[in-house]
Motif scaffolding. Sequence first.
Motif, PDB file in Angstrom:
ATOM      1  N   TYR A 122       0.853  -1.205   0.000  1.00 39.28           N
ATOM      2  CA  TYR A 122       0.000   0.000   0.000  1.00 39.28           C
ATOM      3  C   TYR A 122       0.885   1.250   0.000  1.00 39.28           C
ATOM      4  O   TYR A 122       0.620   2.206  -0.709  1.00 39.28           O
ATOM      5  N   PHE A 123       1.921   1.225   0.844  1.00 42.23           N
ATOM      6  CA  PHE A 123       2.787   2.414   0.951  1.00 42.23           C
ATOM      7  C   PHE A 123       3.499   2.672  -0.378  1.00 42.23           C
ATOM      8  O   PHE A 123       3.588   3.805  -0.831  1.00 42.23           O
ATOM      9  N   LYS A 124       4.022   1.609  -0.977  1.00 43.94           N
ATOM     10  CA  LYS A 124       4.767   1.794  -2.225  1.00 43.94           C
ATOM     11  C   LYS A 124       3.830   2.264  -3.331  1.00 43.94           C
ATOM     12  O   LYS A 124       4.192   3.140  -4.118  1.00 43.94           O
ATOM     13  N   ARG A 125       2.647   1.672  -3.396  1.00 45.23           N
ATOM     14  CA  ARG A 125       1.683   2.091  -4.421  1.00 45.23           C
ATOM     15  C   ARG A 125       1.319   3.558  -4.295  1.00 45.23           C
ATOM     16  O   ARG A 125       0.952   4.196  -5.274  1.00 45.23           O
ATOM     17  N   THR A 126       1.378   4.102  -3.081  1.00 46.19           N
ATOM     18  CA  THR A 126       1.030   5.507  -2.888  1.00 46.19           C
ATOM     19  C   THR A 126       2.290   6.383  -2.851  1.00 46.19           C
ATOM     20  O   THR A 126       2.262   7.497  -2.318  1.00 46.19           O
ATOM     21  N   GLY A 127       3.374   5.864  -3.432  1.00 48.79           N
ATOM     22  CA  GLY A 127       4.533   6.715  -3.691  1.00 48.79           C
ATOM     23  C   GLY A 127       5.567   6.824  -2.583  1.00 48.79           C
ATOM     24  O   GLY A 127       6.478   7.640  -2.665  1.00 48.79           O
ATOM     25  N   HIS A 128       5.452   6.004  -1.539  1.00 41.97           N
ATOM     26  CA  HIS A 128       6.398   6.101  -0.428  1.00 41.97           C
ATOM     27  C   HIS A 128       7.599   5.192  -0.649  1.00 41.97           C
ATOM     28  O   HIS A 128       7.511   4.172  -1.316  1.00 41.97           O
ATOM     29  N   GLN A 129       8.724   5.585  -0.076  1.00 36.54           N
ATOM     30  CA  GLN A 129       9.946   4.791  -0.152  1.00 36.54           C
ATOM     31  C   GLN A 129      10.421   4.469   1.260  1.00 36.54           C
ATOM     32  O   GLN A 129      10.313   5.308   2.161  1.00 36.54           O
ATOM     33  N   ILE A 131       8.536   9.190   3.108  1.00 35.26           N
ATOM     34  CA  ILE A 131       9.454   8.184   3.645  1.00 35.26           C
ATOM     35  C   ILE A 131       8.750   7.299   4.679  1.00 35.26           C
ATOM     36  O   ILE A 131       7.934   7.772   5.470  1.00 35.26           O
ATOM     37  N   ASN A 132       9.089   6.020   4.641  1.00 39.43           N
ATOM     38  CA  ASN A 132       8.609   5.102   5.676  1.00 39.43           C
ATOM     39  C   ASN A 132       9.784   4.312   6.224  1.00 39.43           C
ATOM     40  O   ASN A 132      10.758   4.045   5.525  1.00 39.43           O
ATOM     41  N   GLN A 133       9.691   3.944   7.492  1.00 35.58           N
ATOM     42  CA  GLN A 133      10.733   3.133   8.118  1.00 35.58           C
ATOM     43  C   GLN A 133      10.089   1.973   8.870  1.00 35.58           C
ATOM     44  O   GLN A 133       9.157   2.176   9.641  1.00 35.58           O
ATOM     45  N   TRP A 134      10.580   0.755   8.659  1.00 36.68           N
ATOM     46  CA  TRP A 134      10.206  -0.409   9.479  1.00 36.68           C
ATOM     47  C   TRP A 134      11.294  -0.548  10.532  1.00 36.68           C
ATOM     48  O   TRP A 134      12.467  -0.710  10.177  1.00 36.68           O
ATOM     49  N   TRP A 183       7.431  -1.634  14.545  1.00 37.00           N
ATOM     50  CA  TRP A 183       6.393  -0.860  13.866  1.00 37.00           C
ATOM     51  C   TRP A 183       6.886  -0.350  12.535  1.00 37.00           C
ATOM     52  O   TRP A 183       8.023  -0.607  12.142  1.00 37.00           O
ATOM     53  N   GLN A 184       5.984   0.334  11.840  1.00 29.62           N
ATOM     54  CA  GLN A 184       6.394   1.175  10.728  1.00 29.62           C
ATOM     55  C   GLN A 184       6.026   2.582  11.116  1.00 29.62           C
ATOM     56  O   GLN A 184       5.003   2.816  11.753  1.00 29.62           O
ATOM     57  N   GLU A 185       6.904   3.521  10.746  1.00 30.15           N
ATOM     58  CA  GLU A 185       6.594   4.918  10.985  1.00 30.15           C
ATOM     59  C   GLU A 185       6.816   5.672   9.684  1.00 30.15           C
ATOM     60  O   GLU A 185       7.908   5.686   9.140  1.00 30.15           O
ATOM     61  N   GLY A 186       5.729   6.245   9.173  1.00 30.55           N
ATOM     62  CA  GLY A 186       5.818   7.054   7.979  1.00 30.55           C
ATOM     63  C   GLY A 186       6.081   8.495   8.379  1.00 30.55           C
ATOM     64  O   GLY A 186       5.572   8.967   9.405  1.00 30.55           O
ATOM     65  N   ARG A 225      -4.922  12.095   5.741  1.00 32.30           N
ATOM     66  CA  ARG A 225      -6.217  11.432   5.540  1.00 32.30           C
ATOM     67  C   ARG A 225      -6.079  10.202   4.649  1.00 32.30           C
ATOM     68  O   ARG A 225      -6.743   9.184   4.869  1.00 32.30           O
ATOM     69  N   MET A 226      -5.226  10.281   3.648  1.00 34.15           N
ATOM     70  CA  MET A 226      -5.066   9.162   2.724  1.00 34.15           C
ATOM     71  C   MET A 226      -4.539   7.936   3.468  1.00 34.15           C
ATOM     72  O   MET A 226      -5.054   6.830   3.320  1.00 34.15           O
ATOM     73  N   ILE A 227      -3.514   8.164   4.301  1.00 32.00           N
ATOM     74  CA  ILE A 227      -2.947   7.049   5.068  1.00 32.00           C
ATOM     75  C   ILE A 227      -3.965   6.508   6.072  1.00 32.00           C
ATOM     76  O   ILE A 227      -4.064   5.295   6.296  1.00 32.00           O
TER      77      ILE A 227
END
Lengths: 505, 505
Positions: B60-67, B152-155, B176-179, B194-196
């Motif tokens: 989901y994160f990658k599809r919405t443009g996050h790395q 950006i996201n971090q696991w 966790w993951q933290e965007g 809101r999207m997330i």
Amino acid sequence: MAKQAKNAISPTRSEDFPEWYQQVVREADLAENSETRGCMVIKPWGYGIWENIQHQLDQYFKRTGHQNAYFPLLIPLSYLEKEAEHAEGFATECAVVTHHRLEAQKQEDGSTKMIPTGELTEPYVIRPTSETIIGAAFARWTESYRDLPLLINQWANVMRWEMRTRLFLRTAEFLWQEGHTAHETKEEAIEETRMIHGVYEDFLRDHLAIPVIPGEKSEAERFPGADMTLTVEAMVQDKKAIQAGTSHFLGQNFSKAQDISFTGRDGSVQHAWTTSWGVSTRLIGTLIMTHSDDDGFVAPPRIATQQIVIIPVTPKEDTRDAIIDACEALAKTLRAKQFHGEYLRVHVDKRDIRGGDKKWEWVKKGAPVRIEIGPRDLENRKVCMQRRDQDAFDKSFLDKEEFIQNIENTLQEIQDNLLQKATEFRDANISECSELNEFETYWDQDQPGWLLTPWAGTTEEEETLSKKHKITIRCLPLDKQDGDVAPCILTGKPTKTRAIWGRSY
Amino acid sequence: MAKQAKNAISPTRSEDFPEWYQQVVREADLAENSETRGCMVIKPWGYGIWENIQHQLDQYFKRTGHQNAYFPLLIPLSYLEKEAEHAEGFATECAVVTHHRLEAQKQEDGSTKMIPTGELTEPYVIRPTSETIIGAAFARWTESYRDLPLLINQWANVMRWEMRTRLFLRTAEFLWQEGHTAHETKEEAIEETRMIHGVYEDFLRDHLAIPVIPGEKSEAERFPGADMTLTVEAMVQDKKAIQAGTSHFLGQNFSKAQDISFTGRDGSVQHAWTTSWGVSTRLIGTLIMTHSDDDGFVAPPRIATQQIVIIPVTPKEDTRDAIIDACEALAKTLRAKQFHGEYLRVHVDKRDIRGGDKKWEWVKKGAPVRIEIGPRDLENRKVCMQRRDQDAFDKSFLDKEEFIQNIENTLQEIQDNLLQKATEFRDANISECSELNEFETYWDQDQPGWLLTPWAGTTEEEETLSKKHKITIRCLPLDKQDGDVAPCILTGKPTKTRAIWGRSY
């Protein structure tokens, strides 16, 4: 920004290798230093490589029966005290947690300072490795031989307070996987240690295009607490060695210290035989130093963050939308294709900046294949392909359908070329040596390679020789231990043992 | 070990819910406590769920443009001092690193004790969350509006020194993951928040079969340093709420404290608008409390560690090999099929223990589908199927080919049943309430549900009411804020705002 000449990276490898490395990491946007001492920020282009390594290596572990789990970051000090050799090996580089809260304290200048409070009765260390804490769990889980083998792996961060750090290669915090297994018999544990050693060799060769020398560490170079350490040693472009992965047979050292015991088939209480093994984000440093050139990073396709970058060339407004649409359509087609069982990773660079700047950015970032589509290509259903394993100015104009058909072959060709080049470089820089004189003068040269010698010295003799020439025994290469008897290069004692010596990171 | 009657877990949910939870975690072998205070070991059967959550949510994160990227574990104290409200929110639960080495000290009894040495001039805290350290990187990365947005996201692992812990739900260390994102405009940052929030709602519903109430937190319950906190609130089987995920609009609070500034389109220097959002291993606790029953854990198929467990029933030696072969062959066939784009996860339990023990072990572990193949089934090309969403004694004898053909439907049916059951339970336990009297007496009952009320009180009024009844405003549900004006349940002020109140973990 666009370069007319070669050498997008300054200095070049031959001018200043260590500084060239820092510049490649920087220009490829792989990682950067942070304000936390010795700790790096792994940026998306670098972290993407780690994600691919994780995913692909994890499949090897699962196929060989291992399961992932997660153990605490903090290790009670009392755990470290149990295995003395191990504790000593890590004591000088442990981050220690001593407090569990902060209190805001107003300063004279009106600012606020945070002061640690809540002192812990028993401090913890941040894991430098998890033998002790996973061993404690294994002790709880092991009652009968039926509970064995335990085949566990953990993907985690670890911390070793290194004094001199270098991005990816040596950082205070790094990411890794650590496998920990417990077995009923010594033979099984040794078999596991060797099997994983083989996995590492295969993985580095087939996924990272890094040819390694698999071998055993000498006693002096063993993991603290191990009976045997197997290593895969990579040679990078300044001919230094990097220990890229290790697999340890721990005997019963940890199981006795931690009481990992079980009731055996004969009803007697026995101690398990354990192993541990790991690779880390160091692999990314090894990868960079193995393949990159004076234009920047070169990513082998299998682990590249993006394998194909498509650049729309839009000199005129009236064809702009059509070209971008064609690029997006090509990306979509490619993303439905697979390479080694994974969907292709394709990026379309639509930024509104100069084409030359874009091109050199992707050269420096090491994208394996770059595709440009301009007005004429669109008309002729062609694409302009550039490959990172070829000269930065080489171009092929290909029929689009043909390019799509061949993409898997193209990627595999790049992968194979990188491996071949690295293998040739390594082989050209390992020599056999049987004369002490020759051996001793060899290390005076700038950037010496590796020497393979007959060896029957003691640990002290090894250490004396190592200190004198700033070298170490990298390993006793597995495939060279069954040859002829020859006199040890130092002592002259007849021996079948062969050692590889070299400088290292 | 084999049970004749129901209730493989003791106590049952109605007898003692908190203890039932501990027993489910234990009997399903999901996790256990460690000797590191408040930290758990996540065992393979539990960690498998986390791996599936990671992998699926990451898409989901990658599809919405996050790395994805990775930032240091240790945060300099000076970073925390910059955003006062944030620092205060986490100060009481920070693990503090003050030393960087250990020294072995011989004790009078001959044993060795490790003593921390090498005191740091500036201590570090182990990240309780990474706004400050990622913000420092964002400040370095942001020069022009062209550098935005940063997505950006971090696991990662994080640490909060909690005083009372409970496996998965509240632990000192958790995964966790933290965007973390930075935007040019306020509107974009709010849109991202809101999207997330929507991604979390969809993910929990479609993957974990957990229906949530999406809403906004009241000011009192906001993340320290946020301008707006959106939450997804789950109701578990004792009718308490669990905050399952949050998405924060941080305004310019962090960007001003950390100078995340950029040159805007008009040439002026501006501060970025930032967001952060996360879900954690808490989701696994929520999952267990939502779906499990008095026989143990119930795993929704999409995130189950193994979706299908095949048990060979081998009463006689002469058919044993043929039955095991048939089980392995069935597993191989199933593993080539997909469910929601992932290959089926299938385990064959070949252990040499009693069939009844095996069955109940897999019931307690919550495997969605259990298959038994015995001598007669082999002969008739049948399988005996048992589903975890049905009574533990229900069995269907199915033609093997038909079972294989239908497996995707079967798994989806189980997934849907679990979601429907959880949704019905939740809906049956939320009531509207507009009378203060009724509201106040409602909380006297054992295991109250949630109340939806008109609300226009102040933060202090909210806190008074909360303390009195040991409740909190869980959220202002998004879909209930545009209805009729009604008098606030406490103050009588006319309001369109609706609040949901409940007890929580």
